[in-house]
Design a protein around this motif. Structure first.
Motif, PDB file in Angstrom:
ATOM      1  N   ASP A 146      -5.021  12.731 -35.296  1.00  9.77           N
ATOM      2  CA  ASP A 146      -5.585  13.088 -36.601  1.00  9.77           C
ATOM      3  C   ASP A 146      -6.379  14.397 -36.576  1.00  9.77           C
ATOM      4  O   ASP A 146      -7.151  14.666 -37.501  1.00  9.77           O
ATOM      5  N   ALA A 147      -6.183  15.194 -35.545  1.00 11.04           N
ATOM      6  CA  ALA A 147      -6.834  16.511 -35.456  1.00 11.04           C
ATOM      7  C   ALA A 147      -5.799  17.498 -34.936  1.00 11.04           C
ATOM      8  O   ALA A 147      -5.658  17.687 -33.724  1.00 11.04           O
ATOM      9  N   TYR A 148      -5.069  18.143 -35.861  1.00 13.29           N
ATOM     10  CA  TYR A 148      -3.914  18.951 -35.506  1.00 13.29           C
ATOM     11  C   TYR A 148      -4.137  20.436 -35.810  1.00 13.29           C
ATOM     12  O   TYR A 148      -3.229  21.136 -36.269  1.00 13.29           O
ATOM     13  N   ASP A 149      -5.353  20.911 -35.536  1.00 17.52           N
ATOM     14  CA  ASP A 149      -5.694  22.298 -35.836  1.00 17.52           C
ATOM     15  C   ASP A 149      -4.749  23.320 -35.193  1.00 17.52           C
ATOM     16  O   ASP A 149      -4.414  24.320 -35.835  1.00 17.52           O
ATOM     17  N   PRO A 150      -4.313  23.150 -33.940  1.00 18.96           N
ATOM     18  CA  PRO A 150      -3.373  24.135 -33.375  1.00 18.96           C
ATOM     19  C   PRO A 150      -2.071  24.248 -34.170  1.00 18.96           C
ATOM     20  O   PRO A 150      -1.520  25.352 -34.305  1.00 18.96           O
ATOM     21  N   LEU A 151      -1.571  23.146 -34.712  1.00 18.71           N
ATOM     22  CA  LEU A 151      -0.367  23.202 -35.542  1.00 18.71           C
ATOM     23  C   LEU A 151      -0.649  23.968 -36.832  1.00 18.71           C
ATOM     24  O   LEU A 151       0.186  24.757 -37.290  1.00 18.71           O
ATOM     25  N   ILE A 152      -1.822  23.745 -37.405  1.00 21.79           N
ATOM     26  CA  ILE A 152      -2.203  24.469 -38.619  1.00 21.79           C
ATOM     27  C   ILE A 152      -2.354  25.954 -38.308  1.00 21.79           C
ATOM     28  O   ILE A 152      -1.865  26.809 -39.055  1.00 21.79           O
ATOM     29  N   ALA A 153      -3.020  26.273 -37.191  1.00 17.60           N
ATOM     30  CA  ALA A 153      -3.217  27.673 -36.813  1.00 17.60           C
ATOM     31  C   ALA A 153      -1.881  28.387 -36.655  1.00 17.60           C
ATOM     32  O   ALA A 153      -1.707  29.525 -37.111  1.00 17.60           O
ATOM     33  N   SER A 154      -0.927  27.735 -36.024  1.00 17.78           N
ATOM     34  CA  SER A 154       0.375  28.347 -35.768  1.00 17.78           C
ATOM     35  C   SER A 154       1.129  28.661 -37.046  1.00 17.78           C
ATOM     36  O   SER A 154       1.972  29.563 -37.068  1.00 17.78           O
ATOM     37  N   SER A 155       0.820  27.921 -38.134  1.00 21.58           N
ATOM     38  CA  SER A 155       1.543  28.071 -39.398  1.00 21.58           C
ATOM     39  C   SER A 155       0.769  28.854 -40.456  1.00 21.58           C
ATOM     40  O   SER A 155       1.213  28.940 -41.607  1.00 21.58           O
ATOM     41  N   THR A 156      -0.381  29.415 -40.092  1.00 20.99           N
ATOM     42  CA  THR A 156      -1.252  30.061 -41.068  1.00 20.99           C
ATOM     43  C   THR A 156      -0.725  31.448 -41.415  1.00 20.99           C
ATOM     44  O   THR A 156      -0.995  32.436 -40.724  1.00 20.99           O
ATOM     45  N   LEU A 157       0.016  31.521 -42.497  1.00 23.49           N
ATOM     46  CA  LEU A 157       0.619  32.781 -42.932  1.00 23.49           C
ATOM     47  C   LEU A 157      -0.461  33.719 -43.471  1.00 23.49           C
ATOM     48  O   LEU A 157      -1.291  33.306 -44.282  1.00 23.49           O
TER      49      LEU A 157
END
Length: 292
Positions: A146-157
């Motif tokens: 429930d803490a997926y910040d690296p996935l969010i970072a990788s997709s931050t356009l």
């Protein structure tokens, strides 16, 4: 046929896979990975960029069809992206809705994090340091339930999203700094690598559109602006390298012949379904390549 990890494969050697993402065009890769789940094909090393990282974590969790739902079902919601999201959050694309609300263990479509961690396979998630412009390689060990910040970072356009802060560092999409992390796979010991693209295999980028976005970031994130201006050269060089390795039999490029009218933020379900089916059909090339 099942392709077990390399020490059980005889002469095949360590096998890697790279999914470069590409926003909603990455539904093509979702089709390929669902084919792999259906056929029992697995890999020894996984490298994901942007939406490609999201594809791979669902694959590693064994959740067939989950990626397809995110592209074709949830993307049509106003909470996912759009002007309402922009006015409410300050970002056109709401990655927290995607990776936190829906993917949360109590959410509508939770990631089976326990199944993912049980695999114990190397997953590299590429993001870009917003201060330095350097690539950052998160791993599966950097993820928590429930803490997926690296996935969010990788997709931050850039421009479309606010930078993702992790330990005080702003991160942007990994495609800015290492769009096709093929070398990372080779450095990890892979002898052969599958490369999933979301544009045709002979599509080479131009810099005009990126230059316009770079102008909006040159004061707040000058290194990110520089990367945007130069991204077409880096992508084109890495794509040429992938072609060269494919000619040597060390790589297999899987790419759509036709993007079916899907762009980075296209939400037309019928077009997305066609691109998904294209990926599923093209994945039969993978079986033949592995057997060759």
């Amino acid at each position: 046929m099942v392709y077990y990890p390399y020490h059980n494969r005889g002469g095949i050697g360590m096998l890697g896979i790279v999914d470069v993402g590409g926003g909603l065009r990455a539904v093509y890769g979702a089709g390929i990975l669902d084919f792999c789940l259906d056929q029992g094909i697995c890999f020894d090393w996984y490298g994901g960029v942007s939406a490609g990282a999201g594809n791979l974590i669902s694959f590693l969790a064994g959740q067939r069809g989950r990626n397809h739902r995110f592209y074709t079902r949830y993307s049509s919601r106003p909470e996912y992206m759009g002007l309402r999201t922009l006015l409410r959050t300050g970002a056109y694309l709401n990655l927290d809705y995607i990776y936190s609300e829906i993917a949360h263990s109590q959410g509508e479509d939770p990631l089976d994090f326990d199944a993912f961690t049980a695999k114990g396979l190397p997953l590299v998630i590429v993001a870009t340091d917003g201060n330095t412009g350097a690539p950052c390689y998160f791993t599966g060990a950097d993820l928590q339930k429930d803490a997926y910040d690296p996935l969010i970072a990788s997709s931050t356009l850039p421009v479309v999203c606010k930078p993702r802060q992790i330990s005080g560092i702003p991160y942007f999409d990994g495609g800015l700094s290492d769009p096709i992390p093929l070398q990372k796979a080779l450095d990890a010991g892979c002898k052969r690598v599958v490369v999933i693209l979301s544009r045709p295999r002979d599509y080479f980028r131009t810099g005009e559109k990126d230059a316009r976005f770079a102008a909006l970031l040159r004061r707040s994130y000058p290194e990110v602006a520089r990367l945007l201006r130069e991204r077409f050269r880096l992508y084109n060089d890495q794509l040429s390298y992938a072609h060269a390795l494919e000619a040597e039999g060390r790589a297999l490029i899987l790419a759509p012949e036709d993007c079916c009218g899907v762009n980075t933020l296209t939400r037309d379900a019928s077009r997305l379904n066609r691109l998904y089916q294209s990926g599923y059909a093209d994945a039969t090339r993978l079986s033949r390549w592995l057997e060759g």
